[in-house]
Scaffold this motif. Structure first.
Motif, PDB file in Angstrom:
ATOM      1  N   ILE B 393     -25.351 -27.478  -3.086  1.00 40.28           N
ATOM      2  CA  ILE B 393     -26.917 -27.531  -2.479  1.00 40.28           C
ATOM      3  C   ILE B 393     -27.460 -26.139  -2.605  1.00 40.28           C
ATOM      4  O   ILE B 393     -26.924 -25.001  -2.498  1.00 40.28           O
ATOM      5  N   THR B 394     -28.847 -26.123  -3.174  1.00 39.96           N
ATOM      6  CA  THR B 394     -29.420 -24.782  -3.337  1.00 39.96           C
ATOM      7  C   THR B 394     -30.799 -24.685  -2.439  1.00 39.96           C
ATOM      8  O   THR B 394     -31.379 -23.639  -2.345  1.00 39.96           O
ATOM      9  N   ARG B 395     -31.322 -26.032  -2.010  1.00 43.45           N
ATOM     10  CA  ARG B 395     -32.497 -25.963  -1.130  1.00 43.45           C
ATOM     11  C   ARG B 395     -32.416 -26.919  -0.029  1.00 43.45           C
ATOM     12  O   ARG B 395     -31.573 -27.944  -0.065  1.00 43.45           O
ATOM     13  N   ILE B 396     -32.941 -26.676   1.125  1.00 44.14           N
ATOM     14  CA  ILE B 396     -32.706 -27.217   2.337  1.00 44.14           C
ATOM     15  C   ILE B 396     -33.400 -28.794   2.151  1.00 44.14           C
ATOM     16  O   ILE B 396     -32.978 -29.607   2.888  1.00 44.14           O
ATOM     17  N   GLU B 397     -34.401 -28.923   1.150  1.00 42.75           N
ATOM     18  CA  GLU B 397     -35.013 -29.991   0.907  1.00 42.75           C
ATOM     19  C   GLU B 397     -33.970 -31.183   0.652  1.00 42.75           C
ATOM     20  O   GLU B 397     -34.197 -32.492   0.919  1.00 42.75           O
ATOM     21  N   GLU B 398     -32.871 -30.570  -0.125  1.00 39.16           N
ATOM     22  CA  GLU B 398     -31.713 -31.748  -0.492  1.00 39.16           C
ATOM     23  C   GLU B 398     -31.124 -32.250   0.655  1.00 39.16           C
ATOM     24  O   GLU B 398     -30.651 -33.519   0.602  1.00 39.16           O
ATOM     25  N   VAL B 399     -30.986 -31.542   1.848  1.00 38.49           N
ATOM     26  CA  VAL B 399     -30.149 -32.005   2.996  1.00 38.49           C
ATOM     27  C   VAL B 399     -31.434 -33.401   3.591  1.00 38.49           C
ATOM     28  O   VAL B 399     -30.796 -34.368   3.828  1.00 38.49           O
ATOM     29  N   VAL B 400     -32.583 -33.021   3.408  1.00 40.81           N
ATOM     30  CA  VAL B 400     -33.577 -34.296   3.957  1.00 40.81           C
ATOM     31  C   VAL B 400     -33.529 -35.307   2.897  1.00 40.81           C
ATOM     32  O   VAL B 400     -33.561 -36.448   3.471  1.00 40.81           O
ATOM     33  N   GLU B 401     -33.374 -35.004   1.764  1.00 40.59           N
ATOM     34  CA  GLU B 401     -33.201 -36.041   0.967  1.00 40.59           C
ATOM     35  C   GLU B 401     -31.889 -36.983   1.212  1.00 40.59           C
ATOM     36  O   GLU B 401     -32.236 -38.247   1.155  1.00 40.59           O
ATOM     37  N   MET B 402     -31.105 -36.255   1.451  1.00 35.58           N
ATOM     38  CA  MET B 402     -29.616 -37.071   1.765  1.00 35.58           C
ATOM     39  C   MET B 402     -29.819 -38.053   2.991  1.00 35.58           C
ATOM     40  O   MET B 402     -29.482 -39.300   3.157  1.00 35.58           O
ATOM     41  N   ALA B 403     -30.403 -37.096   4.142  1.00 33.91           N
ATOM     42  CA  ALA B 403     -30.789 -37.923   5.372  1.00 33.91           C
ATOM     43  C   ALA B 403     -31.505 -39.134   5.290  1.00 33.91           C
ATOM     44  O   ALA B 403     -31.285 -40.308   5.642  1.00 33.91           O
ATOM     45  N   THR B 404     -32.933 -39.007   4.449  1.00 32.23           N
ATOM     46  CA  THR B 404     -33.596 -40.198   4.302  1.00 32.23           C
ATOM     47  C   THR B 404     -33.135 -41.250   3.227  1.00 32.23           C
ATOM     48  O   THR B 404     -33.436 -42.396   3.572  1.00 32.23           O
ATOM     49  N   ALA B 405     -32.221 -40.905   2.417  1.00 26.84           N
ATOM     50  CA  ALA B 405     -31.499 -41.867   1.521  1.00 26.84           C
ATOM     51  C   ALA B 405     -30.520 -42.834   2.323  1.00 26.84           C
ATOM     52  O   ALA B 405     -30.290 -43.936   1.652  1.00 26.84           O
ATOM     53  N   ALA B 406     -29.918 -42.177   3.181  1.00 21.57           N
ATOM     54  CA  ALA B 406     -28.624 -42.692   3.804  1.00 21.57           C
ATOM     55  C   ALA B 406     -29.287 -44.070   4.547  1.00 21.57           C
ATOM     56  O   ALA B 406     -30.197 -44.079   5.094  1.00 21.57           O
ATOM     57  N   ARG B 407     -28.158 -44.835   4.662  1.00 19.93           N
ATOM     58  CA  ARG B 407     -28.296 -46.145   5.369  1.00 19.93           C
ATOM     59  C   ARG B 407     -27.082 -46.335   6.207  1.00 19.93           C
ATOM     60  O   ARG B 407     -25.904 -46.165   5.745  1.00 19.93           O
ATOM     61  N   PRO B 408     -27.203 -46.932   7.458  1.00 16.51           N
ATOM     62  CA  PRO B 408     -25.918 -47.376   8.218  1.00 16.51           C
ATOM     63  C   PRO B 408     -25.334 -48.366   7.416  1.00 16.51           C
ATOM     64  O   PRO B 408     -25.746 -49.348   6.643  1.00 16.51           O
ATOM     65  N   SER B 409     -23.875 -48.013   7.551  1.00 17.01           N
ATOM     66  CA  SER B 409     -22.928 -49.374   6.748  1.00 17.01           C
ATOM     67  C   SER B 409     -22.723 -50.337   7.784  1.00 17.01           C
ATOM     68  O   SER B 409     -22.268 -51.503   7.181  1.00 17.01           O
ATOM     69  N   MET B 410     -23.144 -50.279   9.077  1.00 12.78           N
ATOM     70  CA  MET B 410     -22.856 -51.467   9.884  1.00 12.78           C
ATOM     71  C   MET B 410     -24.032 -51.605  10.834  1.00 12.78           C
ATOM     72  O   MET B 410     -24.567 -50.752  11.222  1.00 12.78           O
TER      73      MET B 410
END
Lengths: 410, 410
Positions: B393-410
């Motif tokens: 990771i080189t930019r904080i925006e990548e963290v936000v991208e991971m969070a918004t892309a994530a979905r609950p598994s259950m």
């Protein structure tokens, strides 16, 4: 830690040593009341008085007294230095003596008022640097120093010590003044123009180029940061070949006054970097190509073996590690990082010994300026290639490949 | 540090607080001799008694007394804990008060025998976590906490402190018992089966998979090692949204009893990880899709802004750095490493809050088991993707991208 000098403190002289010895009952098993004692000051370091004392009737009944001076001896009293380092040295020797007694001089006592450690006089051993300069091989050295480092580093780290004991030890070995010497002399001054640097004029073009290399500065800055922040293990802190006494059967590590909690690679790098300084020196010190190749093969084999023994002797620590908390992948990753630190710190140790205030006899002792420049240039080229490659190194053999591929620039 | 309890120590009660207050002349400016005092114990933490005290005639004349208990309150006296943490907290508050007085509660006194800190009662502020759970936005929070962290971390590091002062501070803030809580609860127990873990049965398949992931264990082991060895700056050590009090204009950081010299990313990660736990909770806490998207955008914008302000406020430290010793490349590299640590530690903070002993109300406060499982699952998925991606990771925006892309598994 930075308090006033004890009122009982006075620097000893060869004349006052015998009377002082008489006051210490810890030495009653060494010296007899009727013994006439002789003493001589032999310190060739920069920070201390070192006396050898012996019974005239039997010179094998002998001890060493090492007394801290409140200033850096080489520079004089313009550079004051707390005498707390004598306590650090005594406590580090105590730990080393417990973990690797076979490689640690016996300590008779520590005198907290005199900032003085009294220890075994290693009369059958010489400073390893002097032996290597003469081309003497030490067949057991790699086994011994590999074991010494695996034990003293591994057993003082979080991998072994209880969480509380480790942190109390970190506080006990806070050693600001001697760390500051390292921070300045190893990680700062070689990379800028300062009065204290000591390279000779012929080497100047190469030093100027090195000092202008911002990529190199980045690596050195990272290593300096690691030295200043990573409390990984109780490191010796000055483990060059001048802090090692050897003969054909034994190896002793002396002088741990720079000890503090730092990165393991700082010690392993000191050993390997100093073997490589000697390797560079033999470029000109040994003129017979066959003899040179033979001794250099001894040196590079030793480097490989030091690392291999270190890893092998570290294994018992990993064997008892919890594999959930520290899975195999982590153990491999940990040792690889220690290797990469070793390469980086080893390189910094080499560069400072060529450019900075305190040189090594291997190179600075070469009489011919031309030859000295050749050896110094080769040492710098080995070091620069190491420090720049360190992030990608995974095998100790790569270090040897870099050393044997390097050539002097001048 | 681990000494006996002072003979003067006794745990206060609401009944004994007023008499104790009368003995402290530091409070003469707050309370008058004729004041009737009222006190109530409000501690919702695990380690301490916390009393609010006020003048009956004027409840705005008020202070807080925080008194350390010699055991972990949540667990009971089976888990003894040195009261030294009250000293640590008082000393950390003193430093924070000097560096960022606008975000630090005023300290009236520290009573070393009672292990008690008396400080400003923040009556106009609420615990940030409670506000975020209600969907309240704090428009100045990112500016405030970014500044708080840049100052308290940057100004206590080797980048600013004198070599000696830094090392003395490291020793002063050795905090083994509270670090041990973090080592166990954050870096060890969530990754194995232990009695103290507290996730609910519905989440078990996901937890079991996570606990079997040796690649994840490697990352957590590296982060634990860093937590245990890297004395980079005086970190708060517990900087979650329950340690922050806010309103629409102010931000205060409280409870630095876990303070010690550790990696900067541990604090920045705590803030960001807790914002992401709240982000995960709103998956089910806010049912209106538009409101949910709006509040989550506030949270992710805040995460980005926290990092940006941290970097911006850190800049004055770099501006005075020596560019030979710390070239621009190093400065960029340093901040990138702090970002990568932030992502790793933030992820560990999230995982422990879902799996481990001490949960957060954001998620554990969700009544429906199904909804709670959904939020917990999402939080774990965000965290796992973060901890595995952190090295790149080189930019904080990548963290936000991971969070918004994530979905609950259950």
């Amino acid at each position: 830690m930075f308090g006033d000098i004890s009122p009982r403190y006075h620097p000893l002289t060869p004349e006052t040593v015998p009377a002082y010895i008489r006051t210490r009952k810890e030495l009653e098993a060494v010296f007899r009341p009727e013994d006439a004692l002789e003493a001589v000051e032999v310190g060739d370091g920069n920070l201390n008085l070192v006396f050898k004392v012996w019974a005239k009737a039997d010179p094998r009944r002998t001890v060493v007294l090492k007394q801290a001076l409140p200033y850096v001896r080489l520079v004089g009293d313009s550079w004051p230095l707390p005498t707390d380092r004598a306590r650090i040295e005594a406590q580090a020797l105590e730990i080393h003596g417990r973990l690797v007694p076979q490689h640690t001089p016996r300590v008779y006592f520590y005198d907290a008022d005199m900032y003085l450690v009294c220890m075994q006089n290693l009369i059958d051993h010489i400073i390893m640097r002097k032996g290597l300069i003469q081309g003497i091989k030490y067949p057991h050295f790699a086994e011994h120093i590999g074991l010494f480092m695996a034990r003293t580093l591994g057993m003082t780290s979080d991998l072994v010590l209880d969480y509380r004991a480790k942190k109390v030890e970190v506080a006990r070995f806070i050693n600001p003044e001697l760390c500051k010497i390292t921070e300045d002399l190893i990680f700062t001054e070689p990379y800028r123009q300062t009065e204290r640097n000591r390279f000779h004029a012929e080497l100047e073009p190469q030093v100027v180029a090195l000092q202008a290399d911002t990529g190199l500065h980045l690596e050195v800055a990272q290593l300096k940061e690691k030295f200043m922040t990573q409390a990984q293990a109780l490191v010796h802190g000055d483990l060059h070949t001048g802090s090692i006494m050897v003969n054909q059967t034994d190896t002793y590590v002396i002088d741990p006054e720079f000890a503090y909690y730092g990165p393991m690679g700082f010690d392993v790098g000191a050993v390997i970097g100093n073997l490589l300084l000697n390797y560079a020196a033999h470029e000109v010190r040994t003129t017979d190509p066959e003899k040179r190749a033979d001794f250099r093969t001894y040196l590079t084999d030793t480097i490989i073996q030091v690392w291999q023994v270190f890893v092998r002797e570290f294994q018992p620590i990993w064997d008892r590690a919890d594999v959930i908390d520290m899975p195999r992948l982590y153990q491999q990753d940990y040792m690889r990082r220690v290797l990469q630190d070793t390469v980086g710190f080893g390189a910094c140790k080499m560069m400072r010994r060529v450019i900075g205030l305190a040189g090594v006899e291997d190179i600075r002792g070469i009489e011919s300026v031309k030859d000295r420049t050749t050896a110094a240039s080769l040492a710098l080229n080995i070091a620069v290639s190491m420090v720049k490659a360190r992030h990608h190194i995974t095998r100790i053999e790569e270090v040897v490949e870099m050393a044997t591929a390097a050539r002097p620039s001048m």
